[in-house]
Write a protein that holds these residues in place. Structure first.
Motif, short mmCIF file in Angstrom:
data_model
loop_
_atom_site.label_atom_id
_atom_site.label_comp_id
_atom_site.label_asym_id
_atom_site.label_seq_id
_atom_site.Cartn_x
_atom_site.Cartn_y
_atom_site.Cartn_z
N PRO A 276 -52.59 -84.58 -63.48
CA PRO A 276 -52.71 -84.58 -64.93
C PRO A 276 -54.12 -84.20 -65.34
CG PRO A 276 -51.57 -86.55 -64.17
CD PRO A 276 -52.12 -85.85 -62.96
N ALA A 277 -54.26 -83.59 -66.50
CA ALA A 277 -55.51 -82.94 -66.90
C ALA A 277 -56.61 -83.87 -67.41
CB ALA A 277 -55.21 -81.88 -67.96
N GLU B 166 -51.67 -86.92 -69.02
CA GLU B 166 -51.42 -85.69 -69.77
C GLU B 166 -50.09 -85.81 -70.49
OE1 GLU B 166 -51.37 -80.83 -69.05
OE2 GLU B 166 -51.66 -82.18 -67.35
N VAL B 167 -50.03 -85.24 -71.68
CA VAL B 167 -48.80 -85.15 -72.44
C VAL B 167 -48.51 -83.68 -72.67
CG1 VAL B 167 -47.68 -85.65 -74.65
CG2 VAL B 167 -49.17 -87.37 -73.60
N THR B 168 -47.32 -83.25 -72.27
CA THR B 168 -46.88 -81.88 -72.54
C THR B 168 -45.63 -81.94 -73.40
OG1 THR B 168 -45.39 -81.69 -70.64
CG2 THR B 168 -47.73 -81.16 -70.25
N ARG C 62 -51.47 -90.80 -63.56
CA ARG C 62 -51.84 -91.15 -62.19
C ARG C 62 -52.84 -92.30 -62.31
NH1 ARG C 62 -54.98 -86.90 -58.85
NH2 ARG C 62 -56.69 -87.88 -59.96
N VAL C 63 -52.53 -93.42 -61.68
CA VAL C 63 -53.36 -94.61 -61.78
C VAL C 63 -53.53 -95.25 -60.41
CG1 VAL C 63 -52.67 -95.10 -64.17
CG2 VAL C 63 -51.41 -96.14 -62.29
N GLY C 64 -54.52 -96.13 -60.32
CA GLY C 64 -54.73 -96.89 -59.10
C GLY C 64 -56.11 -96.67 -58.54
#
Length: 165
Positions: free
Chosen positions: A11-12, A81-83, A90-92
């Motif tokens: 994700p951006a 990111e939202v498209t 992405r987490v952690g």
């Protein structure tokens, strides 16, 4: 037999740079009870100074890592990111989780702000979907970014008008 596989791009976007401070303060607050317990133990039991010193040194080391290192590591990993098609996160830091929530599955979009988030001007956007994995959370966004994200997600979801199941 060849098998094609699509690899999801990262994700951006990162959370706010203030996320590192938020996560550090949250970790520090979590260490308050163990350190108070250590102080009480030291005051009540003078016969185990060696053990107390070892436990205190270990606690200082672990607290230093969780307050100083883990937030930086989390910040390096966290992305969102939202498209027009999906919400990606992405987490952690030790275990990394990547999630994709198709827009057609979005049920609600909420903004949450705890006391520390309000103090730092941050917010968390929660996207509830028709998924057994639960909601997708985009945490530690600057408030204007969170508000823009909610507005954008609401507009995109309205275009899809599915039943979100």
């Amino acid at each position: 037999m060849s098998q094609s596989r699509t690899i999801m791009a990262d994700p951006a976007w990162r959370p706010s740079t203030k996320a590192k401070l938020l996560w550090s303060v949250q970790a520090a607050m979590g260490w308050m009870v163990p350190f108070v317990a250590l102080i009480v133990w030291t005051l009540v039991d003078a016969g185990h100074r060696g053990a107390q010193l070892v436990v205190f040194a270990a606690a200082v080391l672990l607290a230093g890592l969780s307050i100083g290192v883990v937030p930086l590591w989390r910040y390096a990993v966290h992305r969102w990111e939202v498209t027009d098609e999906a919400v990606y996160t992405r987490v952690g830091w030790l275990a990394v989780e990547s999630r994709v929530a198709p827009i057609s599955r979005v049920q609600t979009v909420d903004t949450e702000r705890g006391p520390l988030e309000r103090l730092l001007g941050l917010a968390t956007v929660t996207v509830t979907t028709a998924s057994s994995a639960g909601a997708v959370r985009i945490s530690a966004l600057d408030l204007p970014v969170a508000e823009q994200t909610v507005t954008r997600l609401t507009a995109i979801a309205a275009q899809h008008r599915g039943d979100a199941t």
